[in-house]
Design a protein around this motif. Structure first.
Motif, PDB file in Angstrom:
ATOM      1  N   LEU A 132       0.817  -1.201   0.000  1.00 59.60           N
ATOM      2  CA  LEU A 132       0.000   0.000   0.000  1.00 59.60           C
ATOM      3  C   LEU A 132       0.860   1.264   0.000  1.00 59.60           C
ATOM      4  O   LEU A 132       0.543   2.236  -0.693  1.00 59.60           O
ATOM      5  N   ALA A 133       1.952   1.252   0.747  1.00 55.45           N
ATOM      6  CA  ALA A 133       2.817   2.431   0.801  1.00 55.45           C
ATOM      7  C   ALA A 133       3.423   2.716  -0.563  1.00 55.45           C
ATOM      8  O   ALA A 133       3.418   3.861  -1.033  1.00 55.45           O
ATOM      9  N   ALA A 134       3.949   1.672  -1.219  1.00 56.62           N
ATOM     10  CA  ALA A 134       4.563   1.854  -2.539  1.00 56.62           C
ATOM     11  C   ALA A 134       3.529   2.292  -3.565  1.00 56.62           C
ATOM     12  O   ALA A 134       3.785   3.180  -4.386  1.00 56.62           O
ATOM     13  N   ALA A 135       2.347   1.681  -3.528  1.00 53.33           N
ATOM     14  CA  ALA A 135       1.306   2.016  -4.493  1.00 53.33           C
ATOM     15  C   ALA A 135       0.824   3.450  -4.324  1.00 53.33           C
ATOM     16  O   ALA A 135       0.502   4.130  -5.307  1.00 53.33           O
ATOM     17  N   SER A 136       0.784   3.913  -3.081  1.00 53.42           N
ATOM     18  CA  SER A 136       0.258   5.258  -2.821  1.00 53.42           C
ATOM     19  C   SER A 136       1.135   6.353  -3.425  1.00 53.42           C
ATOM     20  O   SER A 136       0.685   7.489  -3.580  1.00 53.42           O
ATOM     21  N   ALA A 137       2.366   6.021  -3.774  1.00 50.22           N
ATOM     22  CA  ALA A 137       3.245   7.016  -4.388  1.00 50.22           C
ATOM     23  C   ALA A 137       2.906   7.240  -5.864  1.00 50.22           C
ATOM     24  O   ALA A 137       3.314   8.246  -6.445  1.00 50.22           O
ATOM     25  N   LEU A 156     -11.390  11.868   7.123  1.00 52.81           N
ATOM     26  CA  LEU A 156     -10.298  12.412   7.930  1.00 52.81           C
ATOM     27  C   LEU A 156     -10.774  12.828   9.319  1.00 52.81           C
ATOM     28  O   LEU A 156     -10.100  12.560  10.330  1.00 52.81           O
ATOM     29  N   ALA A 157     -11.930  13.471   9.408  1.00 56.41           N
ATOM     30  CA  ALA A 157     -12.428  13.924  10.707  1.00 56.41           C
ATOM     31  C   ALA A 157     -12.697  12.745  11.633  1.00 56.41           C
ATOM     32  O   ALA A 157     -12.352  12.779  12.819  1.00 56.41           O
ATOM     33  N   ALA A 158     -13.299  11.703  11.113  1.00 56.82           N
ATOM     34  CA  ALA A 158     -13.577  10.520  11.931  1.00 56.82           C
ATOM     35  C   ALA A 158     -12.285   9.821  12.330  1.00 56.82           C
ATOM     36  O   ALA A 158     -12.156   9.319  13.453  1.00 56.82           O
ATOM     37  N   PHE A 159     -11.318   9.811  11.439  1.00 56.92           N
ATOM     38  CA  PHE A 159     -10.023   9.196  11.736  1.00 56.92           C
ATOM     39  C   PHE A 159      -9.321   9.947  12.860  1.00 56.92           C
ATOM     40  O   PHE A 159      -8.764   9.346  13.786  1.00 56.92           O
ATOM     41  N   GLN A 160      -9.347  11.260  12.790  1.00 55.01           N
ATOM     42  CA  GLN A 160      -8.692  12.064  13.817  1.00 55.01           C
ATOM     43  C   GLN A 160      -9.409  11.987  15.158  1.00 55.01           C
ATOM     44  O   GLN A 160      -8.813  12.315  16.188  1.00 55.01           O
ATOM     45  N   ALA A 161     -10.649  11.525  15.158  1.00 55.98           N
ATOM     46  CA  ALA A 161     -11.430  11.418  16.394  1.00 55.98           C
ATOM     47  C   ALA A 161     -11.367  10.020  17.017  1.00 55.98           C
ATOM     48  O   ALA A 161     -12.075   9.752  17.991  1.00 55.98           O
ATOM     49  N   LEU A 162     -10.517   9.153  16.502  1.00 50.96           N
ATOM     50  CA  LEU A 162     -10.404   7.809  17.073  1.00 50.96           C
ATOM     51  C   LEU A 162      -9.993   7.884  18.536  1.00 50.96           C
ATOM     52  O   LEU A 162      -9.207   8.748  18.945  1.00 50.96           O
ATOM     53  N   ASP A 163     -10.493   6.952  19.350  1.00 52.07           N
ATOM     54  CA  ASP A 163     -10.149   6.933  20.765  1.00 52.07           C
ATOM     55  C   ASP A 163      -8.702   6.507  20.957  1.00 52.07           C
ATOM     56  O   ASP A 163      -8.085   5.884  20.085  1.00 52.07           O
ATOM     57  N   SER A 164      -8.148   6.838  22.117  1.00 48.94           N
ATOM     58  CA  SER A 164      -6.722   6.621  22.374  1.00 48.94           C
ATOM     59  C   SER A 164      -6.338   5.147  22.345  1.00 48.94           C
ATOM     60  O   SER A 164      -5.255   4.789  21.865  1.00 48.94           O
ATOM     61  N   ASP A 165      -7.220   4.264  22.832  1.00 48.97           N
ATOM     62  CA  ASP A 165      -6.899   2.831  22.816  1.00 48.97           C
ATOM     63  C   ASP A 165      -6.755   2.322  21.383  1.00 48.97           C
ATOM     64  O   ASP A 165      -5.838   1.536  21.091  1.00 48.97           O
ATOM     65  N   THR A 166      -7.638   2.760  20.515  1.00 47.45           N
ATOM     66  CA  THR A 166      -7.561   2.351  19.106  1.00 47.45           C
ATOM     67  C   THR A 166      -6.302   2.898  18.459  1.00 47.45           C
ATOM     68  O   THR A 166      -5.626   2.204  17.687  1.00 47.45           O
ATOM     69  N   ILE A 167      -5.963   4.143  18.780  1.00 43.92           N
ATOM     70  CA  ILE A 167      -4.760   4.752  18.211  1.00 43.92           C
ATOM     71  C   ILE A 167      -3.515   3.974  18.614  1.00 43.92           C
ATOM     72  O   ILE A 167      -2.647   3.684  17.771  1.00 43.92           O
ATOM     73  N   VAL A 168      -3.419   3.603  19.876  1.00 46.34           N
ATOM     74  CA  VAL A 168      -2.259   2.830  20.342  1.00 46.34           C
ATOM     75  C   VAL A 168      -2.208   1.482  19.645  1.00 46.34           C
ATOM     76  O   VAL A 168      -1.146   1.018  19.190  1.00 46.34           O
ATOM     77  N   ASP A 169      -3.363   0.819  19.550  1.00 44.88           N
ATOM     78  CA  ASP A 169      -3.425  -0.497  18.918  1.00 44.88           C
ATOM     79  C   ASP A 169      -3.056  -0.414  17.443  1.00 44.88           C
ATOM     80  O   ASP A 169      -2.255  -1.218  16.949  1.00 44.88           O
ATOM     81  N   VAL A 222      -3.261   4.306   6.850  1.00 53.63           N
ATOM     82  CA  VAL A 222      -4.336   5.263   6.602  1.00 53.63           C
ATOM     83  C   VAL A 222      -3.763   6.566   6.063  1.00 53.63           C
ATOM     84  O   VAL A 222      -4.319   7.173   5.128  1.00 53.63           O
ATOM     85  N   ASN A 223      -2.645   7.004   6.609  1.00 56.09           N
ATOM     86  CA  ASN A 223      -2.031   8.245   6.140  1.00 56.09           C
ATOM     87  C   ASN A 223      -1.511   8.108   4.708  1.00 56.09           C
ATOM     88  O   ASN A 223      -1.608   9.057   3.912  1.00 56.09           O
ATOM     89  N   PHE A 224      -0.953   6.936   4.370  1.00 60.46           N
ATOM     90  CA  PHE A 224      -0.536   6.704   2.982  1.00 60.46           C
ATOM     91  C   PHE A 224      -1.747   6.790   2.047  1.00 60.46           C
ATOM     92  O   PHE A 224      -1.668   7.385   0.970  1.00 60.46           O
ATOM     93  N   HIS A 225      -2.839   6.167   2.467  1.00 53.34           N
ATOM     94  CA  HIS A 225      -4.065   6.215   1.662  1.00 53.34           C
ATOM     95  C   HIS A 225      -4.523   7.662   1.455  1.00 53.34           C
ATOM     96  O   HIS A 225      -4.827   8.068   0.324  1.00 53.34           O
ATOM     97  N   LEU A 226      -4.585   8.438   2.533  1.00 56.63           N
ATOM     98  CA  LEU A 226      -5.056   9.820   2.428  1.00 56.63           C
ATOM     99  C   LEU A 226      -4.141  10.651   1.524  1.00 56.63           C
ATOM    100  O   LEU A 226      -4.613  11.454   0.710  1.00 56.63           O
ATOM    101  N   ALA A 227      -2.835  10.438   1.655  1.00 52.22           N
ATOM    102  CA  ALA A 227      -1.887  11.181   0.812  1.00 52.22           C
ATOM    103  C   ALA A 227      -2.035  10.788  -0.651  1.00 52.22           C
ATOM    104  O   ALA A 227      -1.845  11.618  -1.559  1.00 52.22           O
ATOM    105  N   SER A 228      -2.403   9.525  -0.902  1.00 50.09           N
ATOM    106  CA  SER A 228      -2.511   9.051  -2.283  1.00 50.09           C
ATOM    107  C   SER A 228      -3.625   9.729  -3.053  1.00 50.09           C
ATOM    108  O   SER A 228      -3.624   9.714  -4.292  1.00 50.09           O
ATOM    109  N   LEU A 229      -4.592  10.306  -2.369  1.00 47.38           N
ATOM    110  CA  LEU A 229      -5.714  10.945  -3.065  1.00 47.38           C
ATOM    111  C   LEU A 229      -5.252  12.114  -3.918  1.00 47.38           C
ATOM    112  O   LEU A 229      -5.927  12.500  -4.871  1.00 47.38           O
TER     113      LEU A 229
END
Length: 252
Positions: free
Chosen positions: A54-59, A202-215, A225-232
């Motif tokens: 996914l990272a390579a493809a997003s470029a 993006l808004a929902a992603f940034q609102a993820l709870d801390s436990d999910t973010i750590v996991d 997710v960030n590679f995907h967003l940048a690929s747009l």
């Protein structure tokens, strides 16, 4: 009046495959595989992706999600045409999706849903069923080096596909995906529209709870997710290849 027996609908074949068959040393002892190009991929506007690429493809491509399972795909064009294949060759210095590279091989499920066997697309122009052109698939009743390499590649692809499914299911479980479309106007005035895909909100992603973010950080999913967003941003480059101007996509 007797009713006609119901026939079970035939599931659609996977992208590119016309006649996938399980490989057998007895049935395909004389089969060979000759060199070929990527003409088979020139009329598709997308290609499935797995997590590890996914990272390579997003470029190079817009990476979006499609279907009920929200599978990641690389957008290759806005019409039924692959803008990255010309004269049977993929554009140089551009990532070629693993799904494309494994063809004409693949896996077919057996009666045991957890068991798979190596298959080949008998409909591929590269498959030679008689003669001595190309490399053998079997030698002395055993898989050749070519077939063993294909088996290893498909096995790695299958493992990546399972990891990909887990990531996509997590996106669905967190309700992070929203419908999206993109519109374009070509120099000749034709208007193109691409729809039926989803992107991460993006808004929902940034609102993820801390436990999910750590996991997700531990699993490497935040970066994906960030590679995907940048690929747009690659939609603009895609339109440059098409020769048009893209209008701003919109959520629906």
């Amino acid at each position: 009046m007797a009713s006609k027996p119901r026939t079970k609908p035939t599931p659609p074949l996977p992208l590119f495959y016309r006649e996938p068959l399980p490989l057998s040393a007895s049935a395909h002892a004389a089969w060979r595989l000759k060199d070929g190009d990527l003409t088979f991929a020139q009329d598709t506007a997308f290609a499935p992706l797995v997590l590890g690429e996914l990272a390579a493809a997003s470029a190079n491509y817009p990476v979006v999600f499609a279907g009920a399972q929200a599978a990641p795909v690389a957008i290759l064009g806005l019409e039924q045409r692959n803008l990255f294949v010309a004269d049977g060759q993929w554009s140089p210095f551009v990532h070629v999706p693993a799904y494309v590279r494994r063809y004409p091989f693949g896996f077919i499920a057996t009666r045991d849903p957890d068991d798979f066997v190596l298959a080949i697309d008998a409909g591929s122009d590269r498959v030679v069923q008689a003669g001595d052109e190309g490399e053998p698939l079997f030698e002395d009743g055993k898989p050749s080096a070519l077939t063993l390499r294909a088996l290893a590649f498909c096995d790695a692809f299958k493992s990546e596909a399972a990891a990909t499914a887990a990531f996509c299911q997590a996106l669905l479980d967190k309700n992070l995906l929203i419908d999206r479309r993109a519109d374009a106007t070509l120099p000749d005035g034709r208007k193109l529209g691409l729809e039926g895909f989803q992107i991460v909100d993006l808004a929902a992603f940034q609102a993820l709870d801390s436990d999910t973010i750590v996991d997700w950080h531990a699993k490497g999913w935040l970066a994906l997710v960030n590679f995907h967003l940048a690929s747009l941003d690659r939609f603009r480059a895609l339109l440059d290849r098409e020769g048009g101007a893209v209008s701003e996509g919109r959520a629906t």
